[in-house]
Design a protein around this motif. Structure first.
Motif, PDB file in Angstrom:
ATOM      1  N   HIS A  80       0.848  -1.179   0.000  1.00 19.14           N
ATOM      2  CA  HIS A  80       0.000   0.000   0.000  1.00 19.14           C
ATOM      3  C   HIS A  80       0.888   1.234   0.000  1.00 19.14           C
ATOM      4  O   HIS A  80       1.767   1.381   0.838  1.00 19.14           O
ATOM      5  CB  HIS A  80      -0.913   0.003   1.227  1.00 19.14           C
ATOM      6  CG  HIS A  80      -1.880  -1.123   1.190  1.00 19.14           C
ATOM      7  ND1 HIS A  80      -3.099  -1.024   0.585  1.00 19.14           N
ATOM      8  CD2 HIS A  80      -1.781  -2.401   1.621  1.00 19.14           C
ATOM      9  CE1 HIS A  80      -3.723  -2.194   0.665  1.00 19.14           C
ATOM     10  NE2 HIS A  80      -2.936  -3.038   1.295  1.00 19.14           N
ATOM     11  N   GLN A  81       0.655   2.056  -0.981  1.00 20.58           N
ATOM     12  CA  GLN A  81       1.467   3.263  -1.127  1.00 20.58           C
ATOM     13  C   GLN A  81       0.627   4.464  -0.747  1.00 20.58           C
ATOM     14  O   GLN A  81      -0.426   4.711  -1.326  1.00 20.58           O
ATOM     15  CB  GLN A  81       1.934   3.357  -2.590  1.00 20.58           C
ATOM     16  CG  GLN A  81       2.688   4.612  -2.927  1.00 20.58           C
ATOM     17  CD  GLN A  81       4.082   4.637  -2.323  1.00 20.58           C
ATOM     18  OE1 GLN A  81       4.850   3.712  -2.489  1.00 20.58           O
ATOM     19  NE2 GLN A  81       4.387   5.695  -1.606  1.00 20.58           N
ATOM     20  N   ARG A  82       1.117   5.197   0.193  1.00 22.78           N
ATOM     21  CA  ARG A  82       0.408   6.422   0.555  1.00 22.78           C
ATOM     22  C   ARG A  82       0.659   7.483  -0.505  1.00 22.78           C
ATOM     23  O   ARG A  82       1.745   7.523  -1.077  1.00 22.78           O
ATOM     24  CB  ARG A  82       0.931   6.956   1.884  1.00 22.78           C
ATOM     25  CG  ARG A  82       0.410   6.206   3.069  1.00 22.78           C
ATOM     26  CD  ARG A  82       0.863   6.947   4.292  1.00 22.78           C
ATOM     27  NE  ARG A  82       0.410   6.298   5.511  1.00 22.78           N
ATOM     28  CZ  ARG A  82       0.672   6.765   6.707  1.00 22.78           C
ATOM     29  NH1 ARG A  82       1.388   7.873   6.835  1.00 22.78           N
ATOM     30  NH2 ARG A  82       0.238   6.155   7.768  1.00 22.78           N
ATOM     31  N   PRO A  83      -0.299   8.343  -0.691  1.00 26.91           N
ATOM     32  CA  PRO A  83      -0.056   9.444  -1.626  1.00 26.91           C
ATOM     33  C   PRO A  83       1.089  10.318  -1.120  1.00 26.91           C
ATOM     34  O   PRO A  83       1.177  10.605   0.070  1.00 26.91           O
ATOM     35  CB  PRO A  83      -1.372  10.235  -1.608  1.00 26.91           C
ATOM     36  CG  PRO A  83      -2.372   9.304  -1.028  1.00 26.91           C
ATOM     37  CD  PRO A  83      -1.630   8.382  -0.109  1.00 26.91           C
ATOM     38  N   LEU A 140       3.893  11.016  -5.930  1.00 21.87           N
ATOM     39  CA  LEU A 140       2.913  10.035  -6.378  1.00 21.87           C
ATOM     40  C   LEU A 140       1.576  10.396  -5.734  1.00 21.87           C
ATOM     41  O   LEU A 140       1.227   9.902  -4.685  1.00 21.87           O
ATOM     42  CB  LEU A 140       3.382   8.642  -5.915  1.00 21.87           C
ATOM     43  CG  LEU A 140       2.960   7.443  -6.747  1.00 21.87           C
ATOM     44  CD1 LEU A 140       3.768   7.409  -8.044  1.00 21.87           C
ATOM     45  CD2 LEU A 140       3.215   6.164  -5.972  1.00 21.87           C
ATOM     46  N   ARG A 141       0.831  11.231  -6.387  1.00 21.84           N
ATOM     47  CA  ARG A 141      -0.389  11.757  -5.795  1.00 21.84           C
ATOM     48  C   ARG A 141      -1.469  10.705  -5.573  1.00 21.84           C
ATOM     49  O   ARG A 141      -2.286  10.814  -4.672  1.00 21.84           O
ATOM     50  CB  ARG A 141      -0.951  12.881  -6.665  1.00 21.84           C
ATOM     51  CG  ARG A 141      -0.254  14.192  -6.401  1.00 21.84           C
ATOM     52  CD  ARG A 141      -0.592  15.191  -7.474  1.00 21.84           C
ATOM     53  NE  ARG A 141       0.476  16.189  -7.586  1.00 21.84           N
ATOM     54  CZ  ARG A 141       0.614  17.229  -6.759  1.00 21.84           C
ATOM     55  NH1 ARG A 141      -0.239  17.428  -5.784  1.00 21.84           N
ATOM     56  NH2 ARG A 141       1.601  18.063  -6.889  1.00 21.84           N
ATOM     57  N   GLN A 142      -1.453   9.718  -6.438  1.00 20.00           N
ATOM     58  CA  GLN A 142      -2.530   8.734  -6.407  1.00 20.00           C
ATOM     59  C   GLN A 142      -2.487   7.789  -5.196  1.00 20.00           C
ATOM     60  O   GLN A 142      -3.505   7.455  -4.640  1.00 20.00           O
ATOM     61  CB  GLN A 142      -2.504   7.892  -7.688  1.00 20.00           C
ATOM     62  CG  GLN A 142      -3.149   8.612  -8.857  1.00 20.00           C
ATOM     63  CD  GLN A 142      -4.611   8.256  -9.030  1.00 20.00           C
ATOM     64  OE1 GLN A 142      -4.923   7.122  -9.319  1.00 20.00           O
ATOM     65  NE2 GLN A 142      -5.480   9.208  -8.811  1.00 20.00           N
ATOM     66  N   GLY A 143      -1.282   7.351  -4.860  1.00 20.15           N
ATOM     67  CA  GLY A 143      -1.193   6.352  -3.804  1.00 20.15           C
ATOM     68  C   GLY A 143      -1.785   5.048  -4.272  1.00 20.15           C
ATOM     69  O   GLY A 143      -1.733   4.738  -5.454  1.00 20.15           O
ATOM     70  N   GLY A 144      -2.362   4.282  -3.362  1.00 18.96           N
ATOM     71  CA  GLY A 144      -3.000   3.031  -3.751  1.00 18.96           C
ATOM     72  C   GLY A 144      -2.067   1.857  -3.590  1.00 18.96           C
ATOM     73  O   GLY A 144      -1.112   1.924  -2.815  1.00 18.96           O
TER      74      GLY A 144
END
Ligand SMILES: [Zn+2]
Length: 110
Positions: free
Chosen positions: A49-52, A56-60
């Motif tokens: 899980h990548q935080r915005p 990387l504005r999207q995150g996800g």
């Protein structure tokens, strides 16, 4: 493991011989000698899980490789294209080369 390093090196092609990724092949991206682990391209992918962030504005959820232990990997010889054990050969000039135990070919490219 002594200071000699691992038998597997960056840019080698390896095949997974144990675990859930068994049979997969890939190129070595990165070696972690201290942990005896190796990062293999497109093998052992895990979702994170990548935080915005600002970059990387999207995150996800992103997928990335997780390192595998070297004992689960075998080098694929570029000459005979088969998984192989590695032998050592010392050249006349003192350089130590890795050789394929199947076909006897020197594995190192440089
Ligand atoms: Zn070979």
């Amino acid at each position: 493991m002594t200071g000699a390093g691992l038998a597997i090196r960056k840019n080698d092609t390896v095949v997974v011989i144990a675990g859930r990724e068994k049979g997969k092949r890939g190129k070595v991206l990165f070696v972690l000698p201290a942990k005896e682990r190796v990062l293999v391209e497109r093998v052992n992918m895990v979702k994170r899980h990548q935080r915005p962030t600002q970059k990387l504005r999207q995150g996800g959820i992103i997928e990335r490789e997780a390192p595998l232990h070297v004992s689960n990997l075998m080098l694929v010889c570029g000459k005979c294209d088969k998984p192989t054990r590695i032998g050592k050969q010392v050249l006349a000039n003192g350089r130590r080369m890795r050789v394929c135990k199947r076909c006897g070919e020197i594995v190192d490219k440089s």
